[in-house]
Enzyme design. Structure first.
Site, mmCIF file in Angstrom:
data_model
loop_
_atom_site.group_PDB
_atom_site.id
_atom_site.type_symbol
_atom_site.label_atom_id
_atom_site.label_comp_id
_atom_site.label_asym_id
_atom_site.label_seq_id
_atom_site.Cartn_x
_atom_site.Cartn_y
_atom_site.Cartn_z
ATOM 1 N N LYS A 1 -8.000 -22.998 13.058
ATOM 2 C CA LYS A 1 -7.765 -21.617 13.499
ATOM 3 C C LYS A 1 -6.488 -21.567 14.317
ATOM 4 C CE LYS A 1 -10.336 -17.977 16.013
ATOM 5 N NZ LYS A 1 -11.629 -17.690 16.693
ATOM 6 N N SER B 1 -14.038 -13.699 14.870
ATOM 7 C CA SER B 1 -12.601 -13.706 14.749
ATOM 8 C C SER B 1 -12.067 -14.861 13.894
ATOM 9 C CB SER B 1 -11.969 -13.791 16.141
ATOM 10 O OG SER B 1 -12.296 -15.010 16.758
ATOM 11 N N SER C 1 -17.722 -15.944 17.063
ATOM 12 C CA SER C 1 -16.578 -16.013 16.148
ATOM 13 C C SER C 1 -16.593 -17.145 15.144
ATOM 14 C CB SER C 1 -15.275 -16.079 16.939
ATOM 15 O OG SER C 1 -14.893 -14.783 17.286
HETATM 16 N N1 GLN Z 1 -16.456 -10.705 17.977
HETATM 17 C C1 GLN Z 1 -16.569 -11.059 19.363
HETATM 18 C C2 GLN Z 1 -15.446 -10.440 20.138
HETATM 19 O O1 GLN Z 1 -14.768 -9.655 19.593
HETATM 20 C C3 GLN Z 1 -16.575 -12.555 19.495
HETATM 21 C C4 GLN Z 1 -15.223 -13.156 19.534
HETATM 22 C C5 GLN Z 1 -15.237 -14.645 19.642
HETATM 23 O O2 GLN Z 1 -16.275 -15.295 19.575
HETATM 24 N N2 GLN Z 1 -14.066 -15.196 19.854
HETATM 25 O O3 GLN Z 1 -15.233 -10.718 21.274
#
Ligand code: GLN
Length: 474
Positions: free
Chosen positions: A76, A151, A175
């Site tokens: 990532k 994400s 994420s």
């Molecule tokens: N979707 C969640 C957010 O927007 C989790 C993001 C993550 O785990 N980095 O914060």
């Protein structure tokens, strides 16, 4: 070339001579090219990967290769790799080159994994659909009109579309798991502190953790085993020794499962996701496990607690991006203050700005106690509730996300609807416990449905072994 789902399958193919590492790397490079429209990779390190393949193949021939020889992996774009670009999919870090490698990356390389490129994600890991990337959204390979989740959307799609064997994502509030669920892959969020955060671009430091996205449980175990451990560069990393996951054998033990009542009864849970959960419960009961409903009244507070605390931490972590030391700098600054203000205004995307503002608000004098302190107290209540559940049960079961992959654009103008995609995921980050999303079923549109199991701190072995015994209904 056939689709390899685990490193052991690749090793078998090497052993019987049906392929070798150089051919395998070429295969993945071709796949990446063929599937370019998915926008999963931001950059592919093709020449370097080919060179490593040559060197590692020699080690394989000599019998001196590390245990990840044959593993081709993507990372990532918020995980640092020395001498390579890393941008957190943000304009503010575009063209920034890492000065050092994340500890997790060093550990992979030390075992002869090949890192083939960096993967698109939501800007600074903030999002649930990969629509917040400064470099375009990522498409779900099952249906290109749908999101891959986020994400770590690029990481999940790279594995889904077989552009590499496995990928590293990061999980602050789902994420790794939510995109794994939406793409039919395995996503593991380890216990907080299990893998060093050194070299992971910080979003919310008391929640963040690196986690693998894979095509098999076997590889989740292996990658965790390689990456876990105490690191002098991360004071929150754990020295817990129980890390030989790949050696743990699945036993035929009977376990106790708690199903969160409020999750199953949630307004807005997709009916097919709900019925898949019921199918899993039936299967577990048939296999002789105990499955019971438990009440977690705090479920409705999870998203507010998560967004209060993570935005507070993010507002502090992201204050370093000023345009002064590195990354993007505005051309229109007149003095120090306007340069910083404009660099940040032009460099950050809308969602990141929303969260920085929310975070500074909840930390501001006058609101600190009402929001930040209160959220910390509820975090404690969630941790206490979770610990109580684990006094009586081995696992907590829920779907990973209330819906399957949604349409691109469907939720992008409604932050609240988007935030709800993580309602079942944030629990594990708030409590610091390990959780795994695994593919269990497909809905009537053939979209993957992922299920989540959470376990007590440092019980990844038990968690991974249990999921190996679940039979997906695909
Ligand atoms: N979707 C969640 C957010 O927007 C989790 C993001 C993550 O785990 N980095 O914060």
């Amino acid at each position: 070339m056939e689709r390899f789902k685990s490193l052991s399958e690749i090793k078998n193919a090497f052993a019987n001579g049906s392929t070798d590492l150089e051919k395998l790397v070429d295969f993945y490079l071709n796949r990446i090219e063929e599937k370019k429209h998915l926008n999963a990779f931001l950059e592919v390190w093709a020449d370097e990967a080919k060179l490593s393949a040559k060197k590692i193949q020699q080690k394989i021939n000599d019998g001196t290769a590390g245990k990840l020889a044959g593993m081709v992996i993507g990372i990532k774009d918020n995980i640092c790799y020395k001498g390579h670009k890393v941008s957190a999919s943000s304009k503010i870090l575009s063209n920034f080159t890492s000065l050092y490698s994340a500890t997790a990356v060093e550990k992979l390389l030390a075992e002869d994994a090949i890192i083939i490129g960096r993967l698109n994600c939501d800007e600074f890991a903030m999002g649930s659909s990969n629509e917040n990337s400064a470099f375009g959204n990522v498409l779900n390979d099952v249906d290109n009109s749908r999101v891959p989740g986020g994400s770590s959307g690029g990481a999940a799609v790279a594995v889904q579309a077989n552009l590499c064997l496995a990928a590293l994502g990061s999980d602050t509030g789902g994420s790794v798991r939510q995109p794994a669920a939406l793409t039919g892959t395995f996503g593991l969020k380890p216990t907080y502190g299990r893998i060093s955060r050194w070299g992971l671009i910080a979003y919310a430091s008391s929640f963040d953790i690196i986690g693998p996205i894979t095509q098999s449980i076997e590889d989740s175990k292996l990658l965790l085993e390689v990456m876990a451990g105490k690191d002098e560069y991360d004071a929150t990393s754990s020295s817990n020794k129980n890390i030989e996951y790949s050696k743990q054998v699945s036993e035929n033990k009977k376990f106790r499962f708690a199903v969160i009542k409020e999750a199953i009864e949630l307004d807005g849970i997709n009916s097919e996701v709900k019925s898949a959960t019921e199918d899993l419960i039936e299967q577990l009961k048939k296999d002789g496990h105990l499955v019971e409903m438990v009440s977690v009244p705090e479920l409705s507070a999870m998203i507010p607690v998560y967004y209060t605390l993570t935005t507070a931490e993010a507002s502090s972590n992201l204050s370093r991006f000023t345009g002064m030391h590195y990354g993007y700098r505005t051309k229109n600054g007149k003095d120090l203050e306007s340069t910083i203000r404009k660099s940040r205004s032009e460099g950050f995307g809308a969602e990141v700005k929303r969260r920085i503002m929310l975070g500074t608000f909840v930390l501001s004098v006058g609101y600190y106690d009402a929001y930040y302190t209160k959220a910390q107290k509820v975090r404690r209540l969630v941790a206490n509730r979770t610990a109580k559940i684990f006094e009586q049960y081995d696992f907590i079961l829920s779907p990973t996300s209330p819906s399957t992959a949604f349409k691109i654009g469907e939720k992008s103008n409604d932050p609240m609807a988007m935030y709800l995609a993580d309602i079942f995921c944030v629990h594990a980050n708030i409590a610091g416990i390990p959780a795994l999303s695994f593919p269990f079923a497909n809905d009537s549109n053939n979209l993957p449905i992922g299920m989540q199991l959470m376990a007590n701190h440092f019980e990844e072995s038990k968690l991974l072994s249990m999921v190996e015994n679940i039979r997906p209904i695909l």
